[in-house]
Design a protein around this motif. Structure first.
Motif, PDB file in Angstrom:
ATOM      1  N   PHE A 119       0.864  -1.277   0.091  1.00  0.00           N
ATOM      2  CA  PHE A 119      -0.066  -0.031  -0.051  1.00  0.00           C
ATOM      3  C   PHE A 119       0.874   1.155   0.034  1.00  0.00           C
ATOM      4  N   GLY A 120       2.217   1.069  -0.057  1.00  0.00           N
ATOM      5  CA  GLY A 120       3.072   2.262  -0.043  1.00  0.00           C
ATOM      6  C   GLY A 120       2.727   3.352  -1.037  1.00  0.00           C
ATOM      7  N   ASP A 125      -2.723   6.802  -1.521  1.00  0.00           N
ATOM      8  CA  ASP A 125      -2.921   7.963  -0.759  1.00  0.00           C
ATOM      9  C   ASP A 125      -3.451   7.492   0.682  1.00  0.00           C
ATOM     10  N   GLU A 126      -3.629   8.239   1.751  1.00  0.00           N
ATOM     11  CA  GLU A 126      -3.694   7.790   3.278  1.00  0.00           C
ATOM     12  C   GLU A 126      -5.046   7.306   3.227  1.00  0.00           C
ATOM     13  N   MET A 127      -6.014   8.017   2.569  1.00  0.00           N
ATOM     14  CA  MET A 127      -7.474   7.439   2.771  1.00  0.00           C
ATOM     15  C   MET A 127      -7.666   5.896   2.055  1.00  0.00           C
ATOM     16  N   THR A 128      -7.066   5.842   0.974  1.00  0.00           N
ATOM     17  CA  THR A 128      -7.192   4.654   0.182  1.00  0.00           C
ATOM     18  C   THR A 128      -6.393   3.673   0.879  1.00  0.00           C
ATOM     19  N   ARG A 129      -5.180   4.098   1.589  1.00  0.00           N
ATOM     20  CA  ARG A 129      -4.040   3.110   2.212  1.00  0.00           C
ATOM     21  C   ARG A 129      -4.958   2.636   3.568  1.00  0.00           C
ATOM     22  N   GLU A 130      -5.659   3.336   4.163  1.00  0.00           N
ATOM     23  CA  GLU A 130      -6.511   3.034   5.431  1.00  0.00           C
ATOM     24  C   GLU A 130      -7.773   2.054   5.012  1.00  0.00           C
ATOM     25  N   ARG A 131      -8.405   2.371   3.681  1.00  0.00           N
ATOM     26  CA  ARG A 131      -9.648   1.339   3.283  1.00  0.00           C
ATOM     27  C   ARG A 131      -8.870   0.058   2.976  1.00  0.00           C
ATOM     28  N   MET A 132      -7.572   0.126   2.416  1.00  0.00           N
ATOM     29  CA  MET A 132      -6.912  -1.211   1.908  1.00  0.00           C
ATOM     30  C   MET A 132      -6.498  -2.029   3.127  1.00  0.00           C
ATOM     31  N   GLN A 133      -6.141  -1.231   4.204  1.00  0.00           N
ATOM     32  CA  GLN A 133      -5.676  -2.182   5.453  1.00  0.00           C
ATOM     33  C   GLN A 133      -6.877  -2.722   6.055  1.00  0.00           C
ATOM     34  N   THR A 159       6.560  -2.965   6.019  1.00  0.00           N
ATOM     35  CA  THR A 159       5.934  -1.478   5.656  1.00  0.00           C
ATOM     36  C   THR A 159       7.121  -0.655   6.479  1.00  0.00           C
ATOM     37  N   HIS A 160       6.927   0.917   6.155  1.00  0.00           N
ATOM     38  CA  HIS A 160       7.518   1.819   6.752  1.00  0.00           C
ATOM     39  C   HIS A 160       6.704   2.459   7.685  1.00  0.00           C
TER      40      HIS A 160
END
Length: 287
Positions: free
Chosen positions: A185-186, A189-197, A215-216
């Motif tokens: 997910f690197g 964007d932050e919103m998409t990243r949280e949805r993917m998590q 992950t970083h």
């Protein structure tokens, strides 16, 4: 759901698990790369780590600490200089041949001329599965990742997050018991990243696959993991292991990110990354 972010000093996987029952068993692994003029670079130095079936373990550390190198060694995309790696009791190479794991990278790596269905079918096709079986499995996975309306779309018709969902579905095509994920997910964007998590914890809950995740992002590691493995700068060694006692990752929801224990665990990982050991935070990578 029981909440306890205080690290467990016995931070290995399920007590009493034998080597043959472990999803991943890394023993004394080092990786040294040859450099110019006879110099060498030690990417990993005497690393030992175990991962239990169904366990989610994140690897975190500064750039160049060997996180991706360790993942590639587990995946048999590279060979250790010294040490041994076994996956479900088998040498890493045999586990790769037997398709015991799926793998996903930061870039989705989808074939632009194949539809969502075609991309997910690819590993099944390469290993001789019949057309009907491929279609049925692809449809099942497309529903799992919430893309049923996009089965006939091509990658350039999808958002970045949707492409990553296709890549995750493809990694699950052969029902692996282990997922190896290198910053998948690197680039989001932050919103998409949280949805993917959120999607990933749901998928892991449904499939019971073990996961080794590079992950970083400290919050990402804490949100997803049973344990967070903190690596030191090169030469890469395991500095510490934090057991994240926030319940089963597959059951974690959006509200967890506002939980006091979540913030506490994020702070503990940050302190470990800076070489500070919170009280009781010393953990073991293996049993």
């Amino acid at each position: 759901m029981g909440r306890n972010a205080t690290p467990d000093v016995n931070a290995g996987p399920v007590p009493g698990a034998g080597a043959a029952s472990l999803a991943v068993d890394v023993r004394g692994v080092s990786r040294v790369f040859a450099g110019r003029k006879g110099a060498s670079v030690t990417a990993l130095d005497d690393v030992s780590l175990t991962v239990a079936p169904g366990e989610f373990v994140s690897l975190i550390g500064p750039s160049g600490c060997g996180k991706s190198t360790l993942l590639r060694l587990i995946a048999d995309l590279d060979t250790p200089t010294t040490g041994e790696i076994r996956v479900f009791g088998k040498p890493a190479r045999q586990a790769r041949i037997d398709q015991d794991y799926g793998i996903a990278f930061q870039q989705a790596g989808l074939l632009p001329w194949r539809t969502v269905t075609g991309n997910i079918e690819l590993p099944l096709e390469l290993h001789g599965a019949g057309r009907a079986a491929r279609r049925a499995r692809a449809a099942e996975l497309i529903e799992l990742v919430g893309l049923s309306e996009f089965a006939g779309h091509y990658p350039d018709q999808l958002s970045g997050g949707m492409q990553q969902r296709v890549a995750i579905a493809r990694s699950l095509a052969e029902s692996p018991s282990l997922l190896l994920m290198d910053e998948p997910f690197g680039a989001l964007d932050e919103m998409t990243r949280e949805r993917m998590q959120n999607e990933l914890v749901r998928i892991c809950g449904e499939t019971s696959a073990a996961v080794v995740f590079v992950t970083h992002s400290i919050p990402e590691a804490v949100f997803l993991s049973n344990r967070v493995v903190v690596l030191e700068p090169r030469p890469g060694r395991i500095r510490d292991v934090l057991r994240v006692g926030l319940g089963n990752p597959g059951e974690r929801g959006e509200t967890l990110r506002e939980d006091e224990e979540f913030f506490r665990a994020v702070s503990q990982v940050r302190e470990l990354l800076h070489g500070e050991a919170p009280a009781g935070a010393r953990g073991a990578a293996t049993q």
